[in-house]
Design a protein around this motif. Structure first.
Motif, PDB file in Angstrom:
ATOM      1  N   GLU A  12       0.954  -1.131  -0.052  1.00 46.86           N
ATOM      2  CA  GLU A  12       0.008   0.063  -0.107  1.00 46.86           C
ATOM      3  C   GLU A  12       1.011   1.190   0.012  1.00 46.86           C
ATOM      4  O   GLU A  12       1.713   1.353   0.773  1.00 46.86           O
ATOM      5  N   GLU A  13       0.601   2.137  -0.844  1.00 48.02           N
ATOM      6  CA  GLU A  13       1.500   3.201  -1.124  1.00 48.02           C
ATOM      7  C   GLU A  13       0.533   4.676  -1.113  1.00 48.02           C
ATOM      8  O   GLU A  13      -0.419   4.394  -1.860  1.00 48.02           O
ATOM      9  N   GLU A  14       1.077   5.543  -0.557  1.00 48.37           N
ATOM     10  CA  GLU A  14       0.324   6.810  -0.461  1.00 48.37           C
ATOM     11  C   GLU A  14       0.368   7.428  -1.683  1.00 48.37           C
ATOM     12  O   GLU A  14      -0.739   7.883  -2.160  1.00 48.37           O
ATOM     13  N   GLU A  15       1.487   7.598  -2.421  1.00 49.73           N
ATOM     14  CA  GLU A  15       1.505   8.213  -3.688  1.00 49.73           C
ATOM     15  C   GLU A  15       2.244   7.163  -4.832  1.00 49.73           C
ATOM     16  O   GLU A  15       3.216   7.416  -5.019  1.00 49.73           O
ATOM     17  N   SER A  20       6.543   2.207  -9.147  1.00 49.57           N
ATOM     18  CA  SER A  20       6.236   1.254  -8.003  1.00 49.57           C
ATOM     19  C   SER A  20       6.319  -0.073  -8.465  1.00 49.57           C
ATOM     20  O   SER A  20       5.934  -0.397  -9.694  1.00 49.57           O
ATOM     21  N   GLU A  21       6.205  -1.030  -7.653  1.00 49.46           N
ATOM     22  CA  GLU A  21       6.357  -2.369  -8.000  1.00 49.46           C
ATOM     23  C   GLU A  21       4.960  -2.813  -8.103  1.00 49.46           C
ATOM     24  O   GLU A  21       4.362  -2.785  -9.372  1.00 49.46           O
ATOM     25  N   VAL A  22       4.239  -3.381  -7.302  1.00 48.15           N
ATOM     26  CA  VAL A  22       2.758  -3.785  -7.459  1.00 48.15           C
ATOM     27  C   VAL A  22       2.173  -2.834  -6.438  1.00 48.15           C
ATOM     28  O   VAL A  22       2.322  -3.171  -4.868  1.00 48.15           O
ATOM     29  N   PHE A  23       1.169  -1.887  -6.428  1.00 52.29           N
ATOM     30  CA  PHE A  23       0.722  -1.316  -5.580  1.00 52.29           C
ATOM     31  C   PHE A  23      -0.709  -1.495  -5.426  1.00 52.29           C
ATOM     32  O   PHE A  23      -1.604  -1.727  -6.283  1.00 52.29           O
ATOM     33  N   PHE A  24      -1.284  -0.886  -4.353  1.00 50.95           N
ATOM     34  CA  PHE A  24      -2.591  -0.916  -4.004  1.00 50.95           C
ATOM     35  C   PHE A  24      -3.013   0.574  -3.544  1.00 50.95           C
ATOM     36  O   PHE A  24      -2.379   0.841  -2.539  1.00 50.95           O
ATOM     37  N   SER A  58      -3.568  -4.930 -14.233  1.00 51.11           N
ATOM     38  CA  SER A  58      -4.510  -5.462 -12.892  1.00 51.11           C
ATOM     39  C   SER A  58      -3.676  -5.033 -11.669  1.00 51.11           C
ATOM     40  O   SER A  58      -4.444  -5.049 -10.757  1.00 51.11           O
ATOM     41  N   ALA A  59      -2.590  -4.755 -11.997  1.00 50.70           N
ATOM     42  CA  ALA A  59      -1.633  -4.568 -10.575  1.00 50.70           C
ATOM     43  C   ALA A  59      -1.837  -5.652  -9.513  1.00 50.70           C
ATOM     44  O   ALA A  59      -1.688  -6.637  -9.636  1.00 50.70           O
ATOM     45  N   SER A  60      -2.660  -5.201  -8.557  1.00 48.26           N
ATOM     46  CA  SER A  60      -2.977  -6.102  -7.205  1.00 48.26           C
ATOM     47  C   SER A  60      -4.008  -7.192  -7.708  1.00 48.26           C
ATOM     48  O   SER A  60      -4.264  -8.105  -7.263  1.00 48.26           O
ATOM     49  N   GLY A  61      -4.924  -6.682  -8.907  1.00 49.15           N
ATOM     50  CA  GLY A  61      -5.951  -7.473  -9.126  1.00 49.15           C
ATOM     51  C   GLY A  61      -7.200  -7.076  -8.501  1.00 49.15           C
ATOM     52  O   GLY A  61      -8.107  -7.847  -8.952  1.00 49.15           O
ATOM     53  N   ILE A  62      -7.343  -6.207  -7.579  1.00 52.86           N
ATOM     54  CA  ILE A  62      -8.611  -5.924  -6.921  1.00 52.86           C
ATOM     55  C   ILE A  62      -9.719  -5.558  -7.679  1.00 52.86           C
ATOM     56  O   ILE A  62     -10.643  -6.095  -7.303  1.00 52.86           O
ATOM     57  N   VAL A  79       1.883  -6.651 -17.071  1.00 53.30           N
ATOM     58  CA  VAL A  79       3.343  -7.102 -17.803  1.00 53.30           C
ATOM     59  C   VAL A  79       4.262  -7.102 -16.710  1.00 53.30           C
ATOM     60  O   VAL A  79       5.194  -7.748 -17.006  1.00 53.30           O
ATOM     61  N   ASN A  80       3.991  -6.911 -15.344  1.00 56.68           N
ATOM     62  CA  ASN A  80       4.799  -6.985 -14.199  1.00 56.68           C
ATOM     63  C   ASN A  80       4.920  -8.355 -13.779  1.00 56.68           C
ATOM     64  O   ASN A  80       3.534  -8.813 -13.307  1.00 56.68           O
ATOM     65  N   PRO A  81       5.981  -9.169 -13.643  1.00 58.35           N
ATOM     66  CA  PRO A  81       5.703 -10.526 -13.215  1.00 58.35           C
ATOM     67  C   PRO A  81       5.151 -10.715 -11.523  1.00 58.35           C
ATOM     68  O   PRO A  81       4.789 -11.618 -11.036  1.00 58.35           O
ATOM     69  N   ASN A  82       6.060  -9.461 -10.734  1.00 57.01           N
ATOM     70  CA  ASN A  82       5.540  -9.341  -9.632  1.00 57.01           C
ATOM     71  C   ASN A  82       3.838  -9.323  -9.470  1.00 57.01           C
ATOM     72  O   ASN A  82       3.466  -9.948  -8.262  1.00 57.01           O
ATOM     73  N   ALA A  83       3.336  -8.494 -10.241  1.00 57.46           N
ATOM     74  CA  ALA A  83       1.914  -8.562 -10.013  1.00 57.46           C
ATOM     75  C   ALA A  83       1.198  -9.636 -10.399  1.00 57.46           C
ATOM     76  O   ALA A  83       0.249 -10.012  -9.683  1.00 57.46           O
ATOM     77  N   ILE A  84       1.916 -10.472 -11.247  1.00 56.60           N
ATOM     78  CA  ILE A  84       1.258 -11.801 -11.661  1.00 56.60           C
ATOM     79  C   ILE A  84       0.947 -12.741 -10.434  1.00 56.60           C
ATOM     80  O   ILE A  84       0.083 -13.421  -9.981  1.00 56.60           O
ATOM     81  N   GLU A  85       2.154 -12.640  -9.772  1.00 57.91           N
ATOM     82  CA  GLU A  85       2.231 -13.548  -8.364  1.00 57.91           C
ATOM     83  C   GLU A  85       1.345 -12.995  -7.427  1.00 57.91           C
ATOM     84  O   GLU A  85       0.729 -13.820  -6.766  1.00 57.91           O
ATOM     85  N   ASN A  86       1.114 -11.736  -7.204  1.00 58.25           N
ATOM     86  CA  ASN A  86       0.250 -11.234  -6.342  1.00 58.25           C
ATOM     87  C   ASN A  86      -1.129 -11.551  -6.723  1.00 58.25           C
ATOM     88  O   ASN A  86      -2.090 -11.840  -5.802  1.00 58.25           O
ATOM     89  N   ILE A  87      -1.477 -11.626  -7.990  1.00 61.26           N
ATOM     90  CA  ILE A  87      -2.950 -11.674  -8.620  1.00 61.26           C
ATOM     91  C   ILE A  87      -3.359 -13.181  -8.270  1.00 61.26           C
ATOM     92  O   ILE A  87      -4.111 -13.818  -7.930  1.00 61.26           O
ATOM     93  N   LYS A  88      -1.932 -13.957  -8.584  1.00 60.49           N
ATOM     94  CA  LYS A  88      -2.336 -15.501  -8.141  1.00 60.49           C
ATOM     95  C   LYS A  88      -2.804 -15.825  -6.645  1.00 60.49           C
ATOM     96  O   LYS A  88      -3.688 -16.548  -6.511  1.00 60.49           O
ATOM     97  N   LYS A  89      -2.099 -15.109  -5.936  1.00 63.48           N
ATOM     98  CA  LYS A  89      -2.414 -15.138  -4.618  1.00 63.48           C
ATOM     99  C   LYS A  89      -3.939 -14.715  -4.209  1.00 63.48           C
ATOM    100  O   LYS A  89      -4.313 -15.488  -3.435  1.00 63.48           O
ATOM    101  N   GLY A  90      -4.171 -13.437  -4.862  1.00 63.63           N
ATOM    102  CA  GLY A  90      -5.679 -13.055  -4.678  1.00 63.63           C
ATOM    103  C   GLY A  90      -6.430 -14.129  -5.040  1.00 63.63           C
ATOM    104  O   GLY A  90      -7.533 -14.365  -4.225  1.00 63.63           O
TER     105      GLY A  90
END
Length: 363
Positions: A12-15, A20-24, A58-62, A79-90
């Motif tokens: 979670e990032e304020e701005e 940013s990597e994968v933000f919500f 999608s970023a976080s996928g929310i 396009v971000n592989p880190n996002a893909i991992e977080n999406i899978k978790k979600g």
């Protein structure tokens, strides 16, 4: 973390920014709330046998998680592989099924021509780079949502950039964010029209650092040709603050020279029939989103660009009264009037500006 009952895996990032990597971003809550309710209403209207949706960035996928109950086939892409991992978790944590892709959004959308009933584009910055592929991927029963965060450009802070990026001249004044929103809608409409598809705005708004454009896509050359009449200019008088969604050589109120913004969308950016149905579906406990929807619905039928009460009183060289009594007095004079979502001290009315000023003076 969670949002509306869905688990999210991201920082979670304020701005958040492009690095940013994968933000919500929790400041996009109202954006996602209105998207979910708009999709629910739209799905019930078109009700195809198969409803396909894509959250192309999608970023976080929310956003995808939240629309999942209303779609048959859901694509979540980043396009971000880190996002893909977080999406899978979600997806696993929320027990949601989706097709996961790791592609440039333009590549994915271009591979699925005329396929999606919902396309959501939420980039960092402008959405212009994704309009062609979005138009290709939309079918004739589609709903499209686009978010832009380069608001300073069409709001007049970077005029040359606006001319280059949107082919429009902005104005930096009290109604600059409405001007910017209308420039965005113009750009979306014109892009879809090149593909013989008609983009019909349903609920468009500006909030904090972003603007959101949502509308229906249909195949109708005749309707597109008719709606081309909604591409025009805004005239604004710096002397008396008169404004009109039409290009005129001089102020129709005081005769002074006017400034022009455009080309931009001069039609309605809210369909009150659509927002009326959204209001029926909006959960009562979603207070901020419900209030935003109420404001949008209330100003949907009034075309004249909004006034900011403090700015208008400064021009009149008087102290500013409270807004709500002014709105009440305008309404009692028989003019349509509403709050506006663009400004906490703003209101929208079709009343002549001299009548508005007289009402304010008498307060």
């Amino acid at each position: 973390m969670e949002e509306r009952g869905y688990k999210v895996f991201a920082a979670e990032e304020e701005e958040p920014d492009k690095d940013s990597e994968v933000f919500f971003n929790d400041e996009m809550l109202e954006n996602r709330d209105l998207t979910e309710i708009a999709l629910k209403v739209f799905r019930e209207k078109v009700n195809p046998n198969q409803f396909n949706a894509v959250d192309a960035m999608s970023a976080s996928g929310i956003r995808g998680f939240r629309i999942s109950p209303y779609v048959d086939e859901l694509f979540l892409n980043d396009v971000n592989p880190n996002a893909i991992e977080n999406i899978k978790k979600g997806l696993s944590a929320n027990e949601i099924e989706a097709e996961i892709t790791e592609k440039d959004a333009n590549v994915l959308l271009s591979e699925y021509r005329n396929y999606f009933h919902l396309i959501d584009i939420d980039p960092f910055g402008p959405f212009t780079n994704y309009l062609d592929s979005t138009a290709r991927a939309a079918n004739y029963q589609s709903f499209v949502g686009l978010t832009a965060t380069d608001n300073a450009v069409p709001a007049g802070s970077y005029k040359k950039t606006c001319l280059r990026r949107y082919g429009s001249r902005p104005l930096k004044n009290s109604l600059m964010h409405e001007t910017g929103l209308r420039i965005y809608i113009k750009e979306v409409f014109q892009n879809f029209s090149r593909y013989d598809k008609c983009f019909d705005p349903k609920i468009c708004f500006h909030k904090r650092h972003y603007s959101r454009v949502m509308g229906r896509v249909t195949e109708s050359k005749k309707r597109t040709n008719t709606m081309l009449e909604n591409i025009g200019y805004m005239s604004f008088c710096p002397s008396c603050r008169w404004r009109k969604l039409e290009r005129v050589p001089e102020c129709e109120n005081c005769g002074s020279r006017v400034e022009h913004a455009g080309p931009l969308w001069t039609g309605k950016f809210i369909d009150i029939r659509f927002t009326s149905e959204m209001k029926e579906e909006m959960p009562e406990e979603w207070d901020n989103s419900s209030d935003l929807l109420d404001k949008l619905h209330g100003e949907g039928e009034i075309l004249t660009p909004f006034y900011d009460l403090h700015e208008l009183c400064s021009n009149m060289k008087i102290s500013s009264p409270k807004r709500d009594p002014v709105i009440k007095d305008i309404r009692e004079k028989g003019y349509p009037v509403s709050r506006t979502h663009f400004s906490p001290t703003g209101f929208r009315t079709d009343a002549p500006i001299e009548d508005v000023k007289e009402i304010i003076r008498n307060r």
